[in-house]
Design an enzyme around this catalytic site. Structure first.
Site, PDB file in Angstrom:
ATOM      1  N   ASN A  38      -4.680  -0.482   3.880  1.00 27.39           N
ATOM      2  CA  ASN A  38      -4.830  -1.010   5.239  1.00 27.39           C
ATOM      3  C   ASN A  38      -3.525  -1.554   5.811  1.00 27.39           C
ATOM      4  O   ASN A  38      -3.509  -2.050   6.935  1.00 27.39           O
ATOM      5  CB  ASN A  38      -5.915  -2.095   5.280  1.00 27.39           C
ATOM      6  N   GLU A  46      -7.438  -4.599  -3.386  1.00 21.33           N
ATOM      7  CA  GLU A  46      -6.380  -3.911  -2.645  1.00 21.33           C
ATOM      8  C   GLU A  46      -6.845  -2.555  -2.150  1.00 21.33           C
ATOM      9  O   GLU A  46      -7.327  -1.721  -2.916  1.00 21.33           O
ATOM     10  CB  GLU A  46      -5.151  -3.754  -3.533  1.00 21.33           C
ATOM     11  N   THR A  47      -6.707  -2.336  -0.849  1.00 20.75           N
ATOM     12  CA  THR A  47      -7.123  -1.092  -0.218  1.00 20.75           C
ATOM     13  C   THR A  47      -6.031  -0.640   0.740  1.00 20.75           C
ATOM     14  O   THR A  47      -5.124  -1.407   1.070  1.00 20.75           O
ATOM     15  CB  THR A  47      -8.461  -1.286   0.524  1.00 20.75           C
ATOM     16  N   ASP A  93     -22.580  -1.880   8.268  1.00 24.36           N
ATOM     17  CA  ASP A  93     -22.661  -0.437   8.459  1.00 24.36           C
ATOM     18  C   ASP A  93     -23.796  -0.135   9.430  1.00 24.36           C
ATOM     19  O   ASP A  93     -24.955  -0.099   9.050  1.00 24.36           O
ATOM     20  CB  ASP A  93     -22.921   0.220   7.098  1.00 24.36           C
ATOM     21  N   ASP A 104       0.835  -1.196   0.000  1.00 22.18           N
ATOM     22  CA  ASP A 104       0.000   0.000   0.000  1.00 22.18           C
ATOM     23  C   ASP A 104       0.878   1.256   0.000  1.00 22.18           C
ATOM     24  O   ASP A 104       2.058   1.199   0.365  1.00 22.18           O
ATOM     25  CB  ASP A 104      -0.896   0.022   1.235  1.00 22.18           C
ATOM     26  N   GLU A 124     -26.162  -1.637  -3.530  1.00 17.12           N
ATOM     27  CA  GLU A 124     -26.542  -0.725  -2.453  1.00 17.12           C
ATOM     28  C   GLU A 124     -27.141   0.474  -3.170  1.00 17.12           C
ATOM     29  O   GLU A 124     -26.403   1.268  -3.773  1.00 17.12           O
ATOM     30  CB  GLU A 124     -25.328  -0.315  -1.628  1.00 17.12           C
ATOM     31  N   ASP A 166      -6.343  -8.187  -2.041  1.00 18.23           N
ATOM     32  CA  ASP A 166      -5.600  -7.477  -1.006  1.00 18.23           C
ATOM     33  C   ASP A 166      -4.527  -8.379  -0.404  1.00 18.23           C
ATOM     34  O   ASP A 166      -4.827  -9.442   0.138  1.00 18.23           O
ATOM     35  CB  ASP A 166      -6.559  -6.990   0.083  1.00 18.23           C
ATOM     36  N   ASP A 176     -21.056  -1.107  -3.685  1.00 18.26           N
ATOM     37  CA  ASP A 176     -21.118   0.008  -2.758  1.00 18.26           C
ATOM     38  C   ASP A 176     -21.585   1.267  -3.490  1.00 18.26           C
ATOM     39  O   ASP A 176     -21.105   1.578  -4.582  1.00 18.26           O
ATOM     40  CB  ASP A 176     -19.723   0.225  -2.170  1.00 18.26           C
TER      41      ASP A 176
END
Length: 788
Positions: free
Chosen positions: A278, A275-276, A544, A174, A469, A305, A421
């Site tokens: 974190n 991949e984010t 959430d 990251d 969503e 990720d 999302d």
């Protein structure tokens, strides 16, 4: 909001990957015995040229292709190490002016012998454009050629920033790591534009593909699924039954497949696994500022990720993810992933109103106006989601990126379905300076996805499960019930109606008619657009917000508490939650009702990981940043939690055994076979059909209904559900169970019945009686009967 932070108020073409059939031996010799990765072919917007980095069919060369319509020069930088070393080579790419694709082909022999890269090949790009044209005097860390951080057309080129390939199959790391640099090395503006970050920045990895099978995909209809939403790390990070090296990983998650199948789960929905940012979550184990546990800040749309892999070597995350998918497929469980194509981790400006202080990680530095929606003056990101910077999903190239990414996860990595999302952004028909959602425009990302990758048919079979969503935070983004045919949606109307009736009696009005509409599949939302009950993904809680336990034990949020339960900023103040007066038995009863509403309603039920044993996050309703034991599931349960888990398991089993609860079409009130019953009949507690006055009176808090099993393919001739929302007991006069039949009790959620056998095992149901029998249902309880 600065880059790399998740939302704080949160609460193409169909492509099949095929390995080349010639020259694989040579490629395998160079890539550890595995064949070269074939690339997804992008959409017609880039004329079919493959994007990304790949070995050619012979395995003797590596082809690099990247898109930019506005760049004036792009260089490929090759590295022998992920960090800590300068580039081994810098090569200038050639642009195809007809397609906007920049490319070069490099012999593997040159990479190995001349450039000295004997191991994995790491790479990134540097790009010049109108706001920073190439100057021969430029060197890394200089400002030679600089004109502006952003020009009138929205270009933000900066050659001092090494950019990752949007089509890279894996990233090395990251941007921020535990021992890594400040985010300022990725920044622009007067203070940061001359900072070179090539040594520290993430790189793409030229990958080879292995032969790991993802198994046979389940073809079950979505209407027959039980969806279990969970974080891949949180699923096993705190599980002593999983070897320590595998806890919190894809490998560990795969080891839970049999257990989830035993619970009754048929589809596991993982929070984002692309991949984010974190890697830096553990910089301060007791802190939360800036942590990104949920993962809604995507760095790359193709790469699994790396943090969630036990095998972090190049190619390891991909192999391990596929092994996990295979484990679930072998257990008969679908794998869904939560995907974020509405915004990305490059985020918005660091300082509100400053158009210069942006991060350049990949897309923004390659072609900002192509990949991002901008304000009408092209100087800033357009934000219609509340999470910084919409993707420009109506642009053909960005739309191709989205569909190619989905095809990769679906075909190469084995994923069965996707939850999107803030999905209305994918229906946007305006590129810059506005937002306009359309359900019917064939060129939106939404409609291109469904055209290129057909949805799963109503009766099951090959296809993909698409779940939206259906809202965001900006104007025009609330689109519940307004998605294209083939799409299912999270149904917040179901959630809120059930919560209001349970937790806000006297303060919020819920009519029997409103309840019935939700129990029967929300025809008001989905029938007008030609969809079915199962397109309603019913949920009472999700990641959430409150957990199921906390919904009924917390009247208000408590987010500003010490680690591991906080602090977490943001979170809604309007939760329709209630602590049931502090009575723990009533809290458990309310949770049983909430789960019963899910399992006894038409639609596709979704539960959240840990709800089966009443997991609590101690009243934190926005734990997006808690990579801690508060968010990790537990396997150490109290007696009450074990009892609730048994209740959950048996109620799921009941739903799966009774097709009457899982209709493919909306119920009919007509008597199709002349047995005196409609497919679905409604009753007052007195046993009569509700009239208009009863239906519309929010002061009526009791309702019952009966399914005709003979018309709905059910093993029982009739099913009956009674719900008493009053605080006191109500007598329900039972209707006919059918000729020669009696009613038998499957469950009563009342406190008096709490225990391991609250849901009766098949064959052990208690005899209640026939038509006209009066059943006293205690306050705030649900009754389930079958006829036999």
């Amino acid at each position: 909001m600065s880059s790399f932070h998740p939302a704080r108020a949160r609460r193409g073409r169909r492509l099949v990957l095929r390995a080349a059939t010639i020259g694989l031996a040579a490629a395998a010799a160079l890539t550890g015995g595995v064949v070269p990765v074939p690339l997804v072919t992008p959409a017609a917007a880039v004329a079919g040229d493959p994007l990304g980095a790949r070995y050619d069919a012979s395995g003797a060369n590596v082809e690099f292709r990247v898109y930019s319509s506005r760049a004036t020069r792009i260089q490929l930088y090759l590295y022998a190490a992920a960090t800590g070393a300068q580039e081994a080579a810098a090569l200038t790419l050639t642009k195809d002016s007809a397609t906007g694709v920049w490319s070069t082909t490099v012999p593997v022999a040159t990479i190995r012998q001349q450039y000295g890269i004997t191991g994995p090949i790491y790479y990134g790009y540097r790009a010049w454009g109108p706001n920073w044209p190439h100057d021969p005097a430029w060197t890394k860390g200089s400002t030679a050629g600089f004109v502006a951080d952003v020009d009138a057309a929205g270009n933000r080129f900066n050659p001092n920033k090494l950019l990752t390939d949007p089509y890279a199959r894996e990233l090395t790391h990251d941007p921020l790591t535990p021992n890594g640099p400040s985010k300022t090395v990725y920044g622009t503006g007067p203070s940061y534009r001359a900072v070179d970050n090539g040594v520290q920045a993430p790189k793409g990895i030229v990958l080879a593909v292995d032969a790991t099978s993802t198994g046979s995909k389940p073809t079950r209809a979505l209407k027959d699924d039980i969806v279990y939403e969970v974080h891949v790390r949180g699923l096993t990070k705190n599980d002593p039954s999983v070897p320590a090296a595998y806890q919190g990983t894809y490998k560990g998650a795969g080891l839970k497949a049999a257990g989830l199948a035993a619970l009754g789960v048929t589809a596991v929905e993982f929070l984002p696994v692309q991949e984010t940012q974190n890697d830096a979550n553990d910089v301060d184990p007791t802190g939360t500022a800036g942590d990104n546990y949920w993962g809604y800040e995507t760095l790359n749309f193709f790469a699994p990720d790396r943090r969630y892999a036990a095998d972090k070597s190049p190619g390891g995350p991909t192999r391990e993810f596929k092994e996990m998918v295979r484990a679930y497929h072998d257990a008969g469980i679908k794998v869904f992933t939560d995907v974020v194509y509405n915004h990305a981790a490059e985020g918005g400006p660091w300082n509100t109103g400053d158009k210069n202080t942006y991060s350049l990680l990949n897309m923004r530095g390659l072609d900002n106006p192509t990949y991002y929606s901008l304000t009408s003056d092209m100087q800033a990101s357009w934000d219609n989601t509340g999470v910084n910077g919409n993707l420009n999903t109506y642009h053909p190239v960005t739309r191709a990126l989205i569909t190619d990414s989905l095809a990769h996860w679906k075909d190469a990595l084995g994923v069965d379905g996707f939850r999107f999302d803030l999905a209305p952004v994918l229906g946007n028909t305006c590129q810059h300076g506005c937002f306009q959602y359309s359900r019917t425009d064939p060129n939106t990302a939404l409609n291109r996805i469904t055209a290129l990758m057909p949805p799963r048919p109503a009766g099951g079979g090959a296809g993909t499960d698409w779940i939206a969503e259906p809202w965001a935070l900006g104007s025009g983004t609330y689109q519940v019930g307004n998605f294209p045919v083939g799409w299912s949606e999270w149904n917040d109307k179901f959630r809120d109606t059930m919560r209001r009736d349970q937790n806000a009696m006297g303060a919020e009005n819920v009519t029997p008619s409103g309840l019935a509409t939700r129990f029967a599949g929300s025809s008001d939302l989905y029938q007008p657009s030609g969809r079915a009950p199962w397109n309603s993904v019913n949920f009472v809680v999700a990641h959430d917000g409150f957990t199921l336990a906390d919904l009924y034990r917390c009247t208000t949020k408590n987010n500003n508490q010490p680690w591991p339960y906080g602090p977490s900023d943001g979170g809604a103040d309007y939760n329709l939650s209630w602590d049931q007066g502090g009575n723990q038995a009533d809290q458990r009863k309310a949770a049983r009702n909430g789960l019963a509403f899910l399992m006894l309603s038409a639609g596709t039920p979704m539960m959240t990981g840990g709800d089966e044993y009443l997991r609590s996050v101690n009243c934190n309703n926005n734990p997006y940043n808690l990579d801690s034991s508060a968010n990790w599931l537990s396997t150490s349960w109290t007696a009450d939690q074990n009892t609730f888990r048994t209740y959950t398991q048996r109620l799921i089993a009941f739903r799966k055994a009774h097709p009457a609860l899982r209709p493919a079409a909306f119920y009919s009130a007509s008597d199709g076979n002349g047995n005196g019953m409609g497919q679905l009949d409604w009753f007052t507690p007195a046993g009569s059909a509700p009239d208009g006055t009863y239906w519309g009176n929010a002061d009526n808090h009791a309702l019952a209904w009966r399914y005709d099993g003979t018309e709905l393919g059910d093993p029982n001739s009739a099913l009956y559900v009674g719900y008493n929302g009053w605080s006191g007991a109500v007598d329900f006069t039972l209707p006919s169970p059918g000729a020669g039949k009696n009613w038998y009790r499957v469950t009563d959620t009342s406190t008096w019945a709490e225990g391991a056998n609250q849901v009766a095992q098949p064959g052990s149901e208690a005899l209640i009686g026939g038509a006209g029998t009066v059943y006293r249902l205690h306050g705030r309880a649900t009754l389930l009967l079958i006829a036999k």
